[in-house]
Design a protein around this motif. Structure first.
Motif, mmCIF file in Angstrom:
data_model
loop_
_atom_site.group_PDB
_atom_site.id
_atom_site.type_symbol
_atom_site.label_atom_id
_atom_site.label_comp_id
_atom_site.label_asym_id
_atom_site.label_seq_id
_atom_site.Cartn_x
_atom_site.Cartn_y
_atom_site.Cartn_z
ATOM 1 N N ALA A 48 -8.561 -9.764 -4.080
ATOM 2 C CA ALA A 48 -8.974 -8.768 -3.075
ATOM 3 C C ALA A 48 -7.887 -8.598 -2.014
ATOM 4 O O ALA A 48 -7.596 -7.474 -1.577
ATOM 5 C CB ALA A 48 -10.294 -9.193 -2.434
ATOM 6 N N PHE A 51 -4.837 -6.902 -3.504
ATOM 7 C CA PHE A 51 -5.127 -5.493 -3.780
ATOM 8 C C PHE A 51 -4.554 -4.586 -2.684
ATOM 9 O O PHE A 51 -3.952 -3.546 -2.962
ATOM 10 C CB PHE A 51 -6.648 -5.324 -3.875
ATOM 11 N N ALA A 54 -0.930 -4.381 -3.023
ATOM 12 C CA ALA A 54 -0.584 -3.553 -4.184
ATOM 13 C C ALA A 54 -0.682 -2.066 -3.833
ATOM 14 O O ALA A 54 0.164 -1.266 -4.250
ATOM 15 C CB ALA A 54 -1.501 -3.890 -5.356
ATOM 16 N N LEU A 55 -1.706 -1.703 -3.054
ATOM 17 C CA LEU A 55 -1.826 -0.292 -2.644
ATOM 18 C C LEU A 55 -0.641 0.116 -1.778
ATOM 19 O O LEU A 55 -0.147 1.247 -1.870
ATOM 20 C CB LEU A 55 -3.138 -0.063 -1.891
ATOM 21 N N MET A 58 2.094 0.936 -4.164
ATOM 22 C CA MET A 58 1.917 2.102 -5.037
ATOM 23 C C MET A 58 1.853 3.412 -4.257
ATOM 24 O O MET A 58 2.281 4.450 -4.740
ATOM 25 C CB MET A 58 0.662 1.925 -5.889
ATOM 26 N N PHE A 59 1.265 3.379 -3.056
ATOM 27 C CA PHE A 59 1.071 4.620 -2.288
ATOM 28 C C PHE A 59 1.898 4.658 -1.001
ATOM 29 O O PHE A 59 1.792 5.620 -0.235
ATOM 30 C CB PHE A 59 -0.411 4.790 -1.931
ATOM 31 N N ARG A 62 0.250 1.801 4.546
ATOM 32 C CA ARG A 62 -0.725 2.465 5.425
ATOM 33 C C ARG A 62 -1.555 1.378 6.110
ATOM 34 O O ARG A 62 -1.810 0.325 5.523
ATOM 35 C CB ARG A 62 -1.677 3.363 4.627
ATOM 36 N N SER A 64 -4.683 1.279 6.523
ATOM 37 C CA SER A 64 -5.911 0.988 5.760
ATOM 38 C C SER A 64 -5.638 -0.016 4.640
ATOM 39 O O SER A 64 -6.503 -0.838 4.308
ATOM 40 C CB SER A 64 -6.487 2.277 5.183
ATOM 41 N N HIS A 65 -4.452 0.005 4.061
ATOM 42 C CA HIS A 65 -4.132 -0.952 2.994
ATOM 43 C C HIS A 65 -4.010 -2.367 3.572
ATOM 44 O O HIS A 65 -4.461 -3.334 2.957
ATOM 45 C CB HIS A 65 -2.829 -0.556 2.294
ATOM 46 N N LEU A 68 -7.409 -3.733 4.045
ATOM 47 C CA LEU A 68 -7.996 -4.317 2.833
ATOM 48 C C LEU A 68 -7.463 -5.734 2.618
ATOM 49 O O LEU A 68 -8.220 -6.641 2.263
ATOM 50 C CB LEU A 68 -7.671 -3.460 1.602
ATOM 51 N N LEU A 71 -9.145 -8.008 5.262
ATOM 52 C CA LEU A 71 -10.567 -8.238 4.979
ATOM 53 C C LEU A 71 -10.747 -9.095 3.725
ATOM 54 O O LEU A 71 -11.595 -10.002 3.696
ATOM 55 C CB LEU A 71 -11.290 -6.896 4.817
ATOM 56 N N GLY A 72 -9.957 -8.814 2.691
ATOM 57 C CA GLY A 72 -10.032 -9.625 1.469
ATOM 58 C C GLY A 72 -9.705 -11.079 1.752
ATOM 59 O O GLY A 72 -10.374 -11.994 1.267
#
Lengths: 192, 51
Positions: A48, A51, A54-55, A58-59, A62, A64-65, A68, A71-72
């Motif tokens: 988690a 993840f 990884a975002l 890939m993107f 940000r 928000s990534h 994540l 929080l994970g």
């Protein structure tokens, strides 16, 4: 900090998370040290957290990534802290073998805190969030390898959790691969 | 059951790989929620801290 440097640091962070998951598999398969249900959930916590990294790869980075990832890691740290507290009283035993003086759940807690701290520090650098062009191919190899390894380890954990726990909830202290015991009558893990 | 969070995270990574960011984040949320539910089921022992 530029977007490219941010992606490089995210890639290194994801490699660290991948390494933890690889070592967990090595402990399980090489030393026949089966993970407990809480240990399996800690692995899910690492995925988690990874993840979010990884975002970022890939993107592009940000906030928000990073959220994540934080929080994970926080969910994972709750799980590992629960296990640390179970064995924190002297004489209350331990689960599994110690590595460099600390048990795996203690190392997990340290790593989760490191992910939270690292992500929080990365959030300090606003310039990484400026729109960036596509990464040149030479800078893509490490990030994409780290993401691919995370995906592979996630698939491996699906198979591992199914093998150890079957289709239901896990026994508290697994003594073998339940799916083989129940479905094929084989005992591959160490006998008690 | 224990493989469910991993399955959801794998779906999320697959969605991210195919450039569907929102779907990836949705799978991540679902995976974390399942993780917390499973933790609730497994963390049943009382901590022996004597506070």
């Amino acid at each position: 900090m530029t977007s490219d440097l941010s992606r490089l640091l995210n890639a290194l962070g994801l490699v660290a998370v991948d390494t933890v998951l690889v070592l967990a598999f090595a402990d399980q398969l090489w030393f026949r040290d089966l993970p407990c249900p809480i240990c399996i959930l800690q692995r899910a916590g690492f995925i988690a957290a990874g993840f979010g990294l990884a975002l970022n790869l890939m993107f592009g980075p940000r906030p928000s990534h990073y959220s994540l990832a934080i929080l994970g890691a926080m969910v994972g740290s709750i799980v590992s802290a629960d296990q640390v507290l179970h064995y924190i009283v002297p004489g209350s035993g331990a689960y599994g073998d110690a590595i460099f003086g600390l048990h795996l759940y203690t190392w997990s807690l340290i790593m989760f805190v490191a992910v939270v701290l690292g992500s929080a520090v990365m959030l300090l650098f606003d310039r990484q969030f400026d729109t960036a062009g596509p990464l040149p191919w030479r800078l893509k190899v490490l990030p994409m390898s780290a993401v691919a390894l995370l995906a592979l380890l996630t698939l491996g954990n699906i198979a591992s959790a199914l093998a150890i726990c079957g289709a239901g909830l896990c026994p508290e202290a697994p003594s073998g691969y339940l799916i083989f015991h129940e479905n094929l009558g084989l005992a591959l893990a160490k006998t008690p | 059951m224990m493989s469910l969070p991993f399955l959801l995270f794998a779906c999320g990574l697959a969605a991210a790989w195919t450039s569907r960011r929102e779907a990836a984040m949705g799978f991540w949320v679902a995976g974390v929620l399942v993780l917390l539910v499973l933790f609730r089921f497994h963390a049943t022992d009382v901590l022996n801290l004597g506070l």
